[in-house]
Design an enzyme around this catalytic site. Sequence first.
Site, PDB file in Angstrom:
ATOM      1  N   HIS B  57      -0.719  27.585  -3.527  1.00  0.00           N
ATOM      2  CA  HIS B  57       0.645  27.403  -4.030  1.00  0.00           C
ATOM      3  C   HIS B  57       1.590  28.511  -3.597  1.00  0.00           C
ATOM      4  O   HIS B  57       2.637  28.706  -4.217  1.00  0.00           O
ATOM      5  CB  HIS B  57       0.636  27.351  -5.563  1.00  0.00           C
ATOM      6  CG  HIS B  57      -0.254  26.317  -6.146  1.00  0.00           C
ATOM      7  ND1 HIS B  57      -0.078  24.986  -5.910  1.00  0.00           N
ATOM      8  CD2 HIS B  57      -1.344  26.410  -6.955  1.00  0.00           C
ATOM      9  CE1 HIS B  57      -1.015  24.297  -6.561  1.00  0.00           C
ATOM     10  NE2 HIS B  57      -1.806  25.145  -7.193  1.00  0.00           N
ATOM     11  N   HIS B 219      -0.901  19.606  -8.010  1.00  0.00           N
ATOM     12  CA  HIS B 219      -2.250  19.337  -7.520  1.00  0.00           C
ATOM     13  C   HIS B 219      -2.435  17.854  -7.251  1.00  0.00           C
ATOM     14  O   HIS B 219      -3.556  17.366  -7.142  1.00  0.00           O
ATOM     15  CB  HIS B 219      -3.297  19.799  -8.530  1.00  0.00           C
ATOM     16  CG  HIS B 219      -3.083  21.188  -9.003  1.00  0.00           C
ATOM     17  ND1 HIS B 219      -2.448  21.474 -10.183  1.00  0.00           N
ATOM     18  CD2 HIS B 219      -3.394  22.379  -8.440  1.00  0.00           C
ATOM     19  CE1 HIS B 219      -2.390  22.780 -10.333  1.00  0.00           C
ATOM     20  NE2 HIS B 219      -2.943  23.358  -9.302  1.00  0.00           N
TER      21      HIS B 219
END
Lengths: 332, 332
Positions: B57, B219
Amino acid sequence: MRRFFNNPDTYVTDMLDGLVKAYPKALAFGDDPHAIVRADAPVEGKVALATGGGSGHLPVFLGYVGEGMLDGCAVGDVFNSPTAEQMLDVTRRIHGGKGVLYIYGNYGGDVMNFDMSTEMAEMEDIEVRTVIVADDVASAGPDEAERRRGVAGMVFAFKTAGAKAAAGASLDEVEEIAKRTLAGTRSMGVALSPCIIPSVGKPGFDLAEGEMEIGMGIHGEPGAKRETLQSADEVAERLATAVLDDLAPASGDRVAVMMNGLGATPPEDLFILYRKVHEIVEGRGLSVHKAYVGEYATSMEMAGASLTICRLDDELAGLLDAPARTPFFQEG
Amino acid sequence: MRRFFNNPDTYVTDMLDGLVKAYPKALAFGDDPHAIVRADAPVEGKVALATGGGSGHLPVFLGYVGEGMLDGCAVGDVFNSPTAEQMLDVTRRIHGGKGVLYIYGNYGGDVMNFDMSTEMAEMEDIEVRTVIVADDVASAGPDEAERRRGVAGMVFAFKTAGAKAAAGASLDEVEEIAKRTLAGTRSMGVALSPCIIPSVGKPGFDLAEGEMEIGMGIHGEPGAKRETLQSADEVAERLATAVLDDLAPASGDRVAVMMNGLGATPPEDLFILYRKVHEIVEGRGLSVHKAYVGEYATSMEMAGASLTICRLDDELAGLLDAPARTPFFQEG
């Protein structure tokens, strides 16, 4: 297309409208809607720096307009040169009485239009100098280095020349710094996917999953050859070897290293590439003064990366470290 | 896969090795190779801030470790929580005698492990507080807002709480700032493509070209529904309406606005989205104190974007503007 836009015909003007809405204290339009300048332009008594080129490469080009770097940028359509009139508008808006230095990449349309803009500016008694960026070692051999394309290496010239100008230097001195920086700067890229110009709507070329093209340009210009995708360490070694062999720094030299993402490549992957590049650079007896890992010059949603290495002397290292503030780049 | 890595098993350790090689003056390892701390940690006499979460991320999470923001980060494998021991190692390394504040996203594994780490730290007489980020309005309704996932909104809490700690505030005061920031922060995202975990080697779900999923998590958690991709203005309106309706700011409020790219979306597209968001925000009588357009919280090579809006009072606005220096984020 997996992209966000409205009408392809307004892609660049919509983008610039959003940009100036996002950063109204930092950036402003010139008279032309494709001219972006520092909000406080002109800075009186300072050499002004301008660049320009096609859209689709953010932060290149306009992302480096700001304190300590550039004063203005002419913004073309995606992968297309801005016009000479747009460049002239930028030039007029940023001229602070000490002349204007153009620094831009070596592409035919840009060279032609900046040359026309120079002629027009000089008729208005604005002194203009030009430094062309030609750092991509994959695009021509060392015996015809003036034919090379300009890629991410321009960012180092924006930074050092911008800092020199901010320190009050003359047009001669700022020009010399840009040339000295670029004389020690080399780049090479690798692409893993094409990208899409919104008005075209499909990729300009194919590159299958599992393939890579070493040496591809930021508009998809052909590279050395197409090969099976290798490991990150192997790719890093290919790029670092090509760049260092051409630059030929001496053991003990200090360098800045830029591991640049072309668009869709995650920062995580760039650090894996950087890890090996760092080992190779140190293995040649060089020391890394500063590393830049991230997106500095892109090709829309292209997957891939480029490596730039810039040899530094004490003055250039100091100019790299000097403060800069743009919406896309901060230092110090 | 159109990606650069070596062995999938060493993806995160290779990445972290490259990271610390790139920024040796700013970042260091803890005792654990998944613990990243400020190079000058611990800062004695300052409340320390830690975060943690899965890799994939960047800049979230470790990208916000640095002066004026966080002191350390526990780094998990891609999309996986770090362990309680890794969090404890970070906690020990950053504790400067005034306690530690954990700020992290609301995911089961992270909550469980940070809770265990808290218990272990307290046995070592380190006072720990926790603020959980749950800003994603798509992940649960307002009546069960504590179940919401944490996404890019955490960056605002890192910034304000980090600035408060840097100013010498107590653990109580820093915790209160983080909570106040997050009480006024809402986010929502839209995905246009999946992404690939290197050790899996294929996308976790399909999303065809021309489709979008509004509300998808970082996700790939399912969103509200899958639809035909709309224009940038329509997408911006969907996101802004959902975020603003949930936040319900009063006319005249000041806000910070983050238009975040999830990975493969070009900055140009983000500015086109931002342009419409800005119009909508101003149309509701709000003023934009500051805009953040770029990649702040990503999902590897996912195409897509998220919008975060944070309501500010005078103190929070000042803390957002306070200086910060990390390899990924600079302010002031």
